[in-house]
Design an enzyme around this catalytic site. Structure first.
Site, PDB file in Angstrom:
ATOM      1  N   ASP A 261      -8.644  34.981  25.123  1.00 36.01           N
ATOM      2  CA  ASP A 261      -9.837  34.373  24.508  1.00 36.01           C
ATOM      3  C   ASP A 261     -10.261  35.230  23.323  1.00 36.01           C
ATOM      4  O   ASP A 261     -11.410  35.663  23.221  1.00 36.01           O
ATOM      5  CB  ASP A 261     -10.958  34.256  25.542  1.00 36.01           C
ATOM      6  CG  ASP A 261     -12.101  33.364  25.064  1.00 36.01           C
ATOM      7  OD1 ASP A 261     -11.919  32.635  24.066  1.00 36.01           O
ATOM      8  OD2 ASP A 261     -13.179  33.392  25.691  1.00 36.01           O
TER       9      ASP A 261
ATOM     10  N   LEU B  57     -20.448  50.468  26.387  1.00 39.69           N
ATOM     11  CA  LEU B  57     -19.754  51.013  25.224  1.00 39.69           C
ATOM     12  C   LEU B  57     -20.623  50.887  23.981  1.00 39.69           C
ATOM     13  O   LEU B  57     -21.297  49.858  23.783  1.00 39.69           O
ATOM     14  CB  LEU B  57     -18.441  50.264  24.982  1.00 39.69           C
ATOM     15  CG  LEU B  57     -17.385  50.296  26.092  1.00 39.69           C
ATOM     16  CD1 LEU B  57     -16.152  49.509  25.658  1.00 39.69           C
ATOM     17  CD2 LEU B  57     -17.011  51.720  26.444  1.00 39.69           C
TER      18      LEU B  57
END
Length: 305
Positions: free
Chosen positions: A208, A105
């Protein structure tokens, strides 16, 4: 340009050629393999073949379960159309190396008022995906530490048994200060007192959510990666997002506008951040010991434990 044989052994080179081969052509060489920074646990590479690129993570074959859990978490987050998640191309073991291949990405830092606001609204959309219980069908990892996800009947029991106590057990094995262990175990026993008036839904969590695991994609959409997913209190993601900073104020304001938080959230934030501070203590050593002790002492004082 670095050639593939300088960074990949023969087994892994063959596996990546097969996985990325167009129209079944797995014989042609990869055009380039470049090592990139940013990974404190795994080696990270960008692999190019033709006009396409992939992001590859490598580690010891004994840690293949970590990549399998990451692939599982990414698939879960991808169920929310409000966020961008890298597609998982595959994971496995080649020779002595475990590998995970993801869509590459184009990412940018999560900055600016408008981008932060849109990201906060997108996270609220993730959290509106709910489960039937607290936990997850499989255990996974928080950093490189095991994260246990067996279902528990209530959220306080889950957080005590599957979050605080395992970290305290790790600290005990690492021979951390006995006072920390004793006070932490008292806190785990007293947790129901923090949740008398708070009964959260089991929301889908990133698990997280620090700023290094979130960014903007090339369409200015919130991109999430490196998850440690489970069903839990949505406030845990928000607590982690504030622990080390990096998210714009508009992110937090837009989230709260989309889904206001219940009273007592500041006290619970301290508890939820404690889990990550304990994990950092176990991963990185004593620099986090005093911080963890202070947090436990404050929580015990607030609940009279």
């Amino acid at each position: 340009m670095i050639s593939s044989h300088q960074l990949l052994d023969a087994d892994l080179d063959t596996a990546l050629r097969t996985l990325t081969g167009a129209d079944g052509d797995s014989a042609a060489a990869l055009d380039s393999v470049s090592e990139v920074g940013g990974g404190s646990i795994s080696r990270t590479l960008v692999v190019r073949r033709g006009q396409r690129r992939w992001f590859v993570k490598l580690n010891d074959a004994r840690l293949a379960a970590m990549f399998a859990a990451e692939a599982d978490g990414l698939a879960a987050l991808a169920a929310c159309p409000a966020v961008r998640v890298p597609r998982v191309w595959g994971h496995g073991i080649s020779g002595r190396q475990a590998w995970l291949v993801l869509e590459h990405l184009a990412l940018a830092p999560l900055r600016g008022h408008a981008a932060g606001a849109a990201a906060g609204q997108a996270l609220a959309a993730v959290h509106r995906i709910t489960g039937s219980h607290f936990g997850w069908p499989r255990d996974n990892f928080i950093g490189s530490s095991p994260q246990l996800n067996a279902a528990q009947p209530t959220w306080p029991l889950f957080f005590a048994r599957q979050r605080l106590l395992p970290q305290l057990e790790l600290a005990k094995r690492n021979r951390q200060h006995a006072r920390l262990i004793a006070s932490g175990e008292r806190l785990a026993d007293a947790l129901p007192a923090l949740f008398v008036d708070h009964r959260p839904r089991p929301s889908l969590l990133h698990g997280d959510l620090w700023s290094g695991n979130a960014a903007l994609d090339d369409g200015d959409r919130l991109a999430l990666f490196d998850p440690a997913v489970y069903w839990g209190d949505r406030e845990t993601d928000l607590a982690m997002s504030e622990l080390f900073g990096g998210f714009p104020d508009s992110f937090h304001a837009a989230y709260r506008e989309a889904w206001p938080l219940a009273s007592g959230c500041a006290q619970r934030k301290l508890l939820y951040q404690l889990y990550h501070v304990l994990n950092h203590l176990n991963l990185f050593g004593g620099g986090y010991l005093q911080q963890a002790e202070r947090m436990i002492s404050r929580l015990l004082a607030e609940i009279g434990g």
